[in-house]
Design a protein around this motif. Structure first.
Motif, PDB file in Angstrom:
ATOM      1  N   ASP A  75       0.842  -1.195   0.000  1.00  0.00           N
ATOM      2  CA  ASP A  75       0.000   0.000   0.000  1.00  0.00           C
ATOM      3  C   ASP A  75       0.881   1.251   0.000  1.00  0.00           C
ATOM      4  N   VAL A  76       2.005   1.147   0.701  1.00  0.00           N
ATOM      5  CA  VAL A  76       2.972   2.232   0.814  1.00  0.00           C
ATOM      6  C   VAL A  76       4.340   1.676   0.451  1.00  0.00           C
ATOM      7  N   VAL A  77       5.093   2.430  -0.354  1.00  0.00           N
ATOM      8  CA  VAL A  77       6.455   2.050  -0.699  1.00  0.00           C
ATOM      9  C   VAL A  77       7.366   3.194  -0.268  1.00  0.00           C
ATOM     10  N   VAL A  78       8.360   2.879   0.547  1.00  0.00           N
ATOM     11  CA  VAL A  78       9.347   3.858   0.999  1.00  0.00           C
ATOM     12  C   VAL A  78      10.667   3.493   0.335  1.00  0.00           C
ATOM     13  N   ILE A  79      11.197   4.411  -0.468  1.00  0.00           N
ATOM     14  CA  ILE A  79      12.392   4.147  -1.264  1.00  0.00           C
ATOM     15  C   ILE A  79      13.513   5.089  -0.851  1.00  0.00           C
ATOM     16  N   ALA A 117      -0.530   0.259 -11.717  1.00  0.00           N
ATOM     17  CA  ALA A 117      -0.080   0.111 -10.325  1.00  0.00           C
ATOM     18  C   ALA A 117      -0.518   1.271  -9.447  1.00  0.00           C
ATOM     19  N   GLY A 118      -1.584   1.943  -9.838  1.00  0.00           N
ATOM     20  CA  GLY A 118      -2.059   3.073  -9.051  1.00  0.00           C
ATOM     21  C   GLY A 118      -2.628   2.627  -7.717  1.00  0.00           C
ATOM     22  N   VAL A 151       8.811   7.616 -14.113  1.00  0.00           N
ATOM     23  CA  VAL A 151       8.636   6.168 -14.208  1.00  0.00           C
ATOM     24  C   VAL A 151       7.497   5.701 -13.307  1.00  0.00           C
ATOM     25  N   LEU A 152       7.384   6.264 -12.116  1.00  0.00           N
ATOM     26  CA  LEU A 152       6.275   5.879 -11.242  1.00  0.00           C
ATOM     27  C   LEU A 152       4.941   6.334 -11.821  1.00  0.00           C
ATOM     28  N   GLY A 153       4.910   7.527 -12.400  1.00  0.00           N
ATOM     29  CA  GLY A 153       3.701   8.007 -13.064  1.00  0.00           C
ATOM     30  C   GLY A 153       3.306   7.107 -14.227  1.00  0.00           C
ATOM     31  N   PHE A 154       4.291   6.652 -14.974  1.00  0.00           N
ATOM     32  CA  PHE A 154       4.048   5.738 -16.095  1.00  0.00           C
ATOM     33  C   PHE A 154       3.388   4.450 -15.593  1.00  0.00           C
ATOM     34  N   LEU A 155       3.747   4.038 -14.374  1.00  0.00           N
ATOM     35  CA  LEU A 155       3.162   2.827 -13.790  1.00  0.00           C
ATOM     36  C   LEU A 155       1.803   3.096 -13.147  1.00  0.00           C
ATOM     37  N   GLY A 156       1.375   4.358 -13.154  1.00  0.00           N
ATOM     38  CA  GLY A 156       0.072   4.710 -12.601  1.00  0.00           C
ATOM     39  C   GLY A 156       0.119   5.225 -11.178  1.00  0.00           C
ATOM     40  N   VAL A 157       1.311   5.364 -10.605  1.00  0.00           N
ATOM     41  CA  VAL A 157       1.461   5.842  -9.233  1.00  0.00           C
ATOM     42  C   VAL A 157       1.536   7.368  -9.262  1.00  0.00           C
ATOM     43  N   THR A 158       0.512   7.999  -8.728  1.00  0.00           N
ATOM     44  CA  THR A 158       0.463   9.468  -8.743  1.00  0.00           C
ATOM     45  C   THR A 158       0.697  10.078  -7.369  1.00  0.00           C
ATOM     46  N   ASP A 159       0.630   9.281  -6.317  1.00  0.00           N
ATOM     47  CA  ASP A 159       0.856   9.768  -4.961  1.00  0.00           C
ATOM     48  C   ASP A 159       2.329   9.541  -4.612  1.00  0.00           C
TER      49      ASP A 159
END
Length: 194
Positions: A75-79, A117-118, A151-159
């Motif tokens: 649900d949350v990814v910390v990188i 992956a949003g 790249v994250l936006g491309f995967l659908g991750v907007t947050d």
């Protein structure tokens, strides 16, 4: 709630990004009882460069599947993303190559690519030796944050949010101030989530 914690710094105990990811995960753990944390250290256990699997029993295919499942389940990814030579570490890039997979995290449609992956939140702990913020002379050399957002936006991750410590190679006083400012922003991230 499931949290995926990724570290990619080669600096071990001297790493600023590792300290920041640790503080972020600790704050999430304190504020979310029952949080399930999965940890992956991309420097201690590096992924090889992506290659077409040799077959069903190829160990690289199983490793790629495990990386993908960790990402999709979170649900949350910390990188932890230290800036190396104006971009990201090669170990983090190898991880991204495992999660950017057509049919899993994005697909091509008649209207163009669509992220699959949003719905997850990504917090990136960024450490930089210099200062690359908008409006600074070195801003045009920042290929770290724009790449990660793209790249994250491309995967659908907007947050996607950044906790950033800049100028950490500009002396002890600047490093201490940069880390202090970054850590101070962590509780604000959690208030936003509440």
């Amino acid at each position: 709630m499931k949290l995926l914690h990724i570290d990619a710094s080669a600096l071990g105990a001297y790493s600023v990004s590792r300290g920041l990811t640790s503080a972020i995960v600790a704050e999430f753990t304190r504020n979310h009882p029952g949080l399930e944390v999965t940890y992956r250290d991309l420097h201690a256990t590096p992924l090889g460069h992506w290659a077409l699997p040799a077959g069903e029993n190829d160990p690289a295919a199983a490793e790629s599947d495990a990386v993908m499942e960790e990402f999709l389940a979170a649900d949350v990814v910390v990188i932890g993303a230290p800036m190396y030579n104006f971009s990201i570490s090669s170990s983090l890039k190898a991880w991204i190559d495992r999660i950017a997979v057509a049919g899993k995290t994005f697909r091509y449609t008649a209207a163009g690519p669509e992220g699959l992956a949003g719905g997850k939140r990504v917090i990136i702990a960024s450490s930089r030796g210099g200062i690359y913020a908008d409006g600074t002379p070195a801003a045009a050399m920042d290929f770290q944050e724009p790449y990660l957002r793209a790249v994250l936006g491309f995967l659908g991750v907007t947050d996607v949010e950044f906790v950033r410590a800049e100028g950490v190679s500009r002396g002890d006083e600047q490093k201490t101030a940069a880390i202090g400012n970054a850590v101070a922003g962590i509780s604000g991230l959690l208030r936003k989530a509440a």
